[in-house]
Design an enzyme around this catalytic site. Sequence first.
Site, PDB file in Angstrom:
ATOM      1  N   MET A 147      -6.879  -5.098  16.748  1.00 44.25           N
ATOM      2  CA  MET A 147      -8.330  -5.127  16.885  1.00 44.25           C
ATOM      3  C   MET A 147      -8.856  -6.376  17.595  1.00 44.25           C
ATOM      4  SD  MET A 147      -9.119  -2.235  15.803  1.00 44.25           S
ATOM      5  CE  MET A 147      -7.509  -1.728  16.368  1.00 44.25           C
ATOM      6  N   CYS A 166     -11.978   1.519  17.161  1.00 45.41           N
ATOM      7  CA  CYS A 166     -10.790   0.673  17.019  1.00 45.41           C
ATOM      8  C   CYS A 166      -9.766   0.805  18.147  1.00 45.41           C
ATOM      9  CB  CYS A 166     -10.099   0.927  15.684  1.00 45.41           C
ATOM     10  SG  CYS A 166      -9.593   2.633  15.398  1.00 45.41           S
ATOM     11  N   MET A 167      -9.713   1.943  18.844  1.00 45.35           N
ATOM     12  CA  MET A 167      -8.646   2.129  19.822  1.00 45.35           C
ATOM     13  C   MET A 167      -9.135   2.484  21.224  1.00 45.35           C
ATOM     14  SD  MET A 167      -6.038   1.312  18.239  1.00 45.35           S
ATOM     15  CE  MET A 167      -5.066   1.545  19.702  1.00 45.35           C
ATOM     16  N   LYS A 195       0.838  -1.200   0.000  1.00 47.50           N
ATOM     17  CA  LYS A 195       0.000   0.000   0.000  1.00 47.50           C
ATOM     18  C   LYS A 195       0.874   1.252   0.000  1.00 47.50           C
ATOM     19  CE  LYS A 195      -2.434  -1.181   3.673  1.00 47.50           C
ATOM     20  NZ  LYS A 195      -1.982  -2.560   3.891  1.00 47.50           N
ATOM     21  N   GLY A 255      -4.558   1.342  13.957  1.00 47.38           N
ATOM     22  CA  GLY A 255      -4.907   1.079  12.570  1.00 47.38           C
ATOM     23  C   GLY A 255      -4.963   2.312  11.700  1.00 47.38           C
ATOM     24  N   GLN A 256      -4.901   3.522  12.297  1.00 50.44           N
ATOM     25  CA  GLN A 256      -5.027   4.752  11.523  1.00 50.44           C
ATOM     26  C   GLN A 256      -3.797   5.632  11.730  1.00 50.44           C
ATOM     27  OE1 GLN A 256      -9.292   6.289  11.143  1.00 50.44           O
ATOM     28  NE2 GLN A 256      -9.281   5.464  13.213  1.00 50.44           N
TER      29      GLN A 256
END
Length: 797
Positions: A345, A168-169, A84, A382-383
């Site tokens: 996650m 998510c966090m 990516k 994740g971000q």
Amino acid sequence: MNDTLERRSFLKSTALAAASAAVVRKAKGEASVPTVPDGLKWDKAPCRFCGTGCHVKVGVQEGKVVAIAGHPEAEVNKGLLCVKGYHVGGILYGKDRLKHPMLRRNGVMERISWDEAIDVAARKIMEAPEAFGFYGSGQWTIPEGYAAQKFMRAGLSNNHIEPNARLCMASAVTGFVSTYGVDEPAGCYDDLDECDVLIMWGNNMAEMHPVLFSRVIDRRTRGEKVTIIDCGTRRTRTTEFADHYMEFRPQSDLAIANCIAQQLIAREKWDKDFVEKHCAFRADENEAEPTLMGVAISFDDFKKRIAKYTPEHVSEVSGLSVEELVQLADLFADPKLKITSTWCMGMNQHTRGTAINRLVHGIHLLSGHFGTPGNAPTSLTGQPSACGTAREVGTLCHALPGGRLIAKDEHRAQCEEHWKVEAGRINPKPGYHTALLWEKFCTPTDQGGDIRSMLVQVTNPGQSLPNLVKLFENKKGLEDKFLMVSDCYPTPTTELADLILPAAMWVEKNGVYGNSERRTQQWFKMVEPPGEAREDVWMTIAIARRMYELGFPGMRDASGNFLFQFKDDSGNEIPAWEYERFHEINVDRSLYEDYRPLSHMKHKHVAPYDVLVKHTGLRWPVVKQDDGSYRETRFRFSEFDDPFVKKGNEFEFYHSTSGDGRAQIWFCPFERHPEEPTDEYPYWFCTGRVLEHWHTASMTMRVPQLRGAMPNAYVEIHPDDALEAGIGNGDEVEVSTRRGSLKLTAWINGRGSPPRGSLFVPFFDEKRLANLLTLDALCPISKEPDYKKCAARIRKV
């Protein structure tokens, strides 16, 4: 392994060539970058995707990004990128970029001017400012999140602001806070270079954080021994590299962590000196009603509570063998080993997410595998700025910048003083968390749906929220609900939007991110956005200014001045809300420097903006030295590296919830999941990501190479389950839960391999929305939903 070495060698030579274009900057934000012989202008930026925080060299030619290379001087990735990352430049150039503001009139989206768009947004918010919600994400830059924070708290006296990091966090946040008294990890990525044992608790690092995983695998190519243990509920590409794969039943990770603690105590192998000096014990006063802080308990009480989690008992609960459980305990019982735990996650998106986070911190503390290089429990995000923006800036409904809380009088007063607004401006009542915010927005007003308008930036809730019909699609037909969406591409969210605002993205704007290891990373705008697309931070300021012009009192400070004032070096005010004037100064720098003093209360001292310009990121706390230079911190709470630990203490948890410098070792019981498989729904259902796509793929699906490599979602099923159901590889099947059904293609013995009785579906495909099926059950403390477990069935179509 030879392929890995050759790849790294190639990347290194490419990146070094790119690095010959030295970066020269001015504080104003204008770049002066030498042109290299091939005609490209190279500059630095963090990758736009996951929370790893890889740094890239961006090659620009004739106003377009045409080349990407891993940044050779970046400590995070050392010149390496994942698939990516190498294609990150392509996300700017999808054919369907949103280029003009659009307003829904009579059911049809019509192009409008920016002046009208800003006026519509301002007036809609002013209709009911207390009924407005602002929804962003860990993709907000720090200045964007800070502007949204100030707009809501100081401007609207409204706390209905949330980032999708709640999805998510949030459990990692509550785990850190209730253990150490402050959010964010104590260790850093350097632990991956030092550990003897790497334990992954339900995270597929080989695909989700591949650059970090490569740091461990590369050590093996150098002859170093690193034992990798994959504790999971599904075989993945990470499993292929693991020395031991330990497959447990969903939800039983709670029992496994308790078993390790039980074994340490039963064998008297806990680190008595570390625990006596630096730890205390804690539990919920009422296990049926868990809280963030709980109550103190004694070591003897902890020992009694943990006693039943023997290997024999936990083997029955978890499906791990007694031998596997003893093996885990043996590792933690060995003080000579350096052990790093990582998770993502699998632990966070959990109905007891806070509890399992606490328990993994606890076994590291109890065993003394903490605070030295290679010994750390570390949550991976994740971000790109879930840590920097959602957590550090505090864009959660209960939070304020720098670790402050809405509920605390002194914290609100500090922010009111800093923002120069009158006392009492900040509402003392926390807002709605993400699931509740969207539920209220999608509920008719006369039935208690008291959120009437919503502005969404840098996220795609129409695909990422759980239980999508309830929390998003029910907005259809609600005439008094108004959805404003800022985005770069059409998404499931824009399908229901009433106002669409075209957004600039990544290097089409300035930015600052904060990654998983407390590293703050800055970059400058390099290319122009297409059409009329504009920066999210400008949109927030422009809406605030229009409200000011319309007489809304909250957009004035205590002196009557506009809430967002920007001045040039001569002290002249620049009307940054006018887009023609917006780039006369570096608005990012101004907002960031306004935020920076607020980071000091909990020793989250982020580096000055102009210092960040010269680096590929610095890990906070960043402290000024006697010679005027700034020093980053790798290992927090450890005297050898953390400047805030008092000399002679060795370790100090200086924001301890117990007020005595101690970390908390929690007891949290195992409890079953609220929706386990039944005869009607006999399978466990799990969602997640894939290597080629990031989250909802609204960016990566615009990159032909990534879309071609993984064009559609699928369902993984065990071969024996498929045989029983008459399902073959490639068959069309229908997967159903109590919330909905979805048609997918079956993939047997594919990239991942679930155990019998389990299904896996990735959520990147907007044509096959996995979250129509997921459960919106929450962790009672963090309010984070469990995307990883619910009951399902499958049949061949």
